[in-house]
Design a protein around this motif. Sequence first.
Motif, PDB file in Angstrom:
ATOM      1  N   PHE A  78     -30.642  16.756   4.397  1.00 31.20           N
ATOM      2  CA  PHE A  78     -29.446  15.972   4.120  1.00 31.20           C
ATOM      3  C   PHE A  78     -28.370  16.197   5.171  1.00 31.20           C
ATOM      4  O   PHE A  78     -28.054  17.324   5.544  1.00 31.20           O
ATOM      5  CB  PHE A  78     -28.882  16.327   2.744  1.00 31.20           C
ATOM      6  N   ASN A  79     -27.819  15.092   5.625  1.00 32.87           N
ATOM      7  CA  ASN A  79     -26.672  15.073   6.521  1.00 32.87           C
ATOM      8  C   ASN A  79     -25.933  13.788   6.191  1.00 32.87           C
ATOM      9  O   ASN A  79     -26.531  12.707   6.236  1.00 32.87           O
ATOM     10  CB  ASN A  79     -27.141  15.081   7.983  1.00 32.87           C
ATOM     11  N   VAL A 132     -16.802   5.992  -5.308  1.00 33.13           N
ATOM     12  CA  VAL A 132     -18.127   5.600  -4.832  1.00 33.13           C
ATOM     13  C   VAL A 132     -18.361   4.114  -5.089  1.00 33.13           C
ATOM     14  O   VAL A 132     -18.829   3.376  -4.215  1.00 33.13           O
ATOM     15  CB  VAL A 132     -19.225   6.449  -5.510  1.00 33.13           C
ATOM     16  N   GLU A 133     -18.035   3.648  -6.291  1.00 36.60           N
ATOM     17  CA  GLU A 133     -18.251   2.229  -6.595  1.00 36.60           C
ATOM     18  C   GLU A 133     -17.419   1.336  -5.673  1.00 36.60           C
ATOM     19  O   GLU A 133     -17.893   0.284  -5.218  1.00 36.60           O
ATOM     20  CB  GLU A 133     -17.904   1.950  -8.050  1.00 36.60           C
ATOM     21  N   ALA A 134     -16.197   1.744  -5.385  1.00 35.32           N
ATOM     22  CA  ALA A 134     -15.335   0.942  -4.525  1.00 35.32           C
ATOM     23  C   ALA A 134     -15.831   0.934  -3.085  1.00 35.32           C
ATOM     24  O   ALA A 134     -15.813  -0.101  -2.408  1.00 35.32           O
ATOM     25  CB  ALA A 134     -13.907   1.482  -4.586  1.00 35.32           C
ATOM     26  N   MET A 135     -16.303   2.078  -2.608  1.00 35.04           N
ATOM     27  CA  MET A 135     -16.677   2.208  -1.204  1.00 35.04           C
ATOM     28  C   MET A 135     -18.068   1.626  -0.912  1.00 35.04           C
ATOM     29  O   MET A 135     -18.293   1.012   0.127  1.00 35.04           O
ATOM     30  CB  MET A 135     -16.625   3.675  -0.784  1.00 35.04           C
ATOM     31  N   THR A 182     -22.063  16.084  -5.009  1.00 37.98           N
ATOM     32  CA  THR A 182     -21.567  16.716  -3.786  1.00 37.98           C
ATOM     33  C   THR A 182     -21.921  15.888  -2.557  1.00 37.98           C
ATOM     34  O   THR A 182     -21.120  15.755  -1.625  1.00 37.98           O
ATOM     35  CB  THR A 182     -22.153  18.130  -3.645  1.00 37.98           C
ATOM     36  N   MET A 183     -23.124  15.321  -2.541  1.00 34.24           N
ATOM     37  CA  MET A 183     -23.528  14.478  -1.412  1.00 34.24           C
ATOM     38  C   MET A 183     -22.649  13.240  -1.314  1.00 34.24           C
ATOM     39  O   MET A 183     -22.246  12.830  -0.212  1.00 34.24           O
ATOM     40  CB  MET A 183     -24.995  14.076  -1.564  1.00 34.24           C
ATOM     41  N   MET A 214     -20.193  12.108   1.800  1.00 32.78           N
ATOM     42  CA  MET A 214     -20.252  10.787   2.436  1.00 32.78           C
ATOM     43  C   MET A 214     -18.890  10.104   2.381  1.00 32.78           C
ATOM     44  O   MET A 214     -18.456   9.472   3.352  1.00 32.78           O
ATOM     45  CB  MET A 214     -21.331   9.924   1.778  1.00 32.78           C
ATOM     46  N   LEU A 215     -18.210  10.217   1.245  1.00 31.38           N
ATOM     47  CA  LEU A 215     -16.891   9.599   1.103  1.00 31.38           C
ATOM     48  C   LEU A 215     -15.903  10.125   2.141  1.00 31.38           C
ATOM     49  O   LEU A 215     -15.010   9.404   2.580  1.00 31.38           O
ATOM     50  CB  LEU A 215     -16.343   9.852  -0.304  1.00 31.38           C
ATOM     51  N   SER A 216     -16.070  11.390   2.535  1.00 30.25           N
ATOM     52  CA  SER A 216     -15.154  11.973   3.520  1.00 30.25           C
ATOM     53  C   SER A 216     -15.266  11.298   4.879  1.00 30.25           C
ATOM     54  O   SER A 216     -14.373  11.442   5.726  1.00 30.25           O
ATOM     55  CB  SER A 216     -15.423  13.482   3.662  1.00 30.25           C
ATOM     56  N   LEU A 217     -16.359  10.554   5.111  1.00 27.13           N
ATOM     57  CA  LEU A 217     -16.568   9.852   6.383  1.00 27.13           C
ATOM     58  C   LEU A 217     -16.227   8.369   6.283  1.00 27.13           C
ATOM     59  O   LEU A 217     -16.430   7.615   7.250  1.00 27.13           O
ATOM     60  CB  LEU A 217     -18.027  10.007   6.827  1.00 27.13           C
ATOM     61  N   LEU A 218     -15.752   7.952   5.122  1.00 22.98           N
ATOM     62  CA  LEU A 218     -15.467   6.535   4.882  1.00 22.98           C
ATOM     63  C   LEU A 218     -13.983   6.316   4.614  1.00 22.98           C
ATOM     64  O   LEU A 218     -13.282   7.250   4.208  1.00 22.98           O
ATOM     65  CB  LEU A 218     -16.308   6.057   3.686  1.00 22.98           C
TER      66      LEU A 218
END
Length: 492
Positions: A241-242, A300-303, A263-264, A268-272
């Motif tokens: 995982f990355n 998550v749903e919004a992004m 957590t994953m 991912m959200l931190s990069l969006l």
Amino acid sequence: METLFELFQHSATQWAEKPYLIDYHTRNQVTYGEVWKRVLSVAHLLQDQFGVMPGHRVGILLNNQEAFVEAFFALQALGAVVVPLNYRLTSQELRTICEDAEMTGLIVCEDYYELCEEMCSNLRWILYAEPEVKQPGGNVALKTLDEAHTFAPIDINQLPPQKSHDLMTLIYTSGTTGRPKGVMLTHRNLLADAEANAQVIDARQEDVFVTASPLFHVFGLTNVLLTATMQGASIVLIKRFNPKRLLEAITMFRVTFLAAVPTMYQMMLSLLPNPAYDFSSLRVCHSGAAPMHQAVFHQVEAMFSAPVQEGYGQSEASSIVTSNPLQGIRKPGSIGKAIPGVIVEIVDELGQVLPPMQVGELRVKGDTVMLGYLNRPDATAKALRDGWLYTSDMGYTDEDGYIFLNGRRDDLINVGGSKVYPQEVEEVLYQYKGISACAVKGEASELYHQMVAAYVVPEPGITLSTADILRHCKALLGEYKIPKAIYVIDEI
């Protein structure tokens, strides 16, 4: 179908020309038919060169790669018991598992040569995933997958007979309450769970799955590998995982089904947001293995512009146990309802079923429930009672029958006799703007026996005020639930 090998055979025959495995790193694609031929060749080498027989325990120490899938189904063909190994463990921890499982052989990739050195004294053979091998100590027979692929396919008519209730795999728990326990799962266990999972996610042949989670874990094994194989879907393989790689894979390969842990998703959200990524292909974001906090759910749903489908599972129940429906009501913070073929009840300490809104322990019944723990009769007797799996997870149902988790029974914080569930406090902390991650635990208190302690991680560029966080908690929590200590840390 009786066994997982029969499942694979059916899919490989029906969808022989369909892309099956897609390597994110090399962009290489192999079809179901091509993997079928490799599996039969690997099975031939395992039988001919290493004498693998029904019941032999064989370890797999591999990344999410083609070799994992080949090894997994080749061992199934011979009736061997697969022991997927966690590459995050130390060599000593792996040795403990090797000895407990009485492993006869190991299939390993180059990344983990060093980890397997201490295990070699207990092994008869090693099959390397790469052509370049490292000579271990002792008299261990060695071969490579390249050599295996040169073998003629094994005669499937000569394969040993197997039954649905035969032991198929040993999934070792993390060992948070002591040494790891080997969860004994049968073909029927995993087939039943994959069949139910395919229903609740509405899996389709045109789906493209991605391996966000490791295949050595039952979450990745059942929710991704077996479910996708059952439907004739494609699987994008990412070694480990990355978050950046995963976002790129979704965009590049038009992934439709994403299964990841909270957590994953947070990583991912931190990069969006980022215009380089395209999530228009996604039709569902499945979340499991840990509760997803409601703030993260909505982000998550919004992004990702796809519904979040929260579920719950345990290794002891072959992975997924409950799920929110894709069609119908999805309740943020809930783990949904029991999947098809599974019964879940909330009970008190005497095993009596509790009414809605009362907290008790989740117990599970169905074809997905394990045989027990290997070599652990006491632990098995504690977990399996009167046909039920007692999960040690605490929760309640609402008036609509949706289940909500409160945490592990052993995680309860005893504040002067009043019980506090860490998750309830964490939900409140996540509502405070500027907190990117948090964890709540009990710490010793002379006056109250235990006190609530909170560890919080600030978002980049944010300076958190513990006084302001405390005021936020006081407005939303009962007095005994309010953290008596708040620690601002860099990471959890």
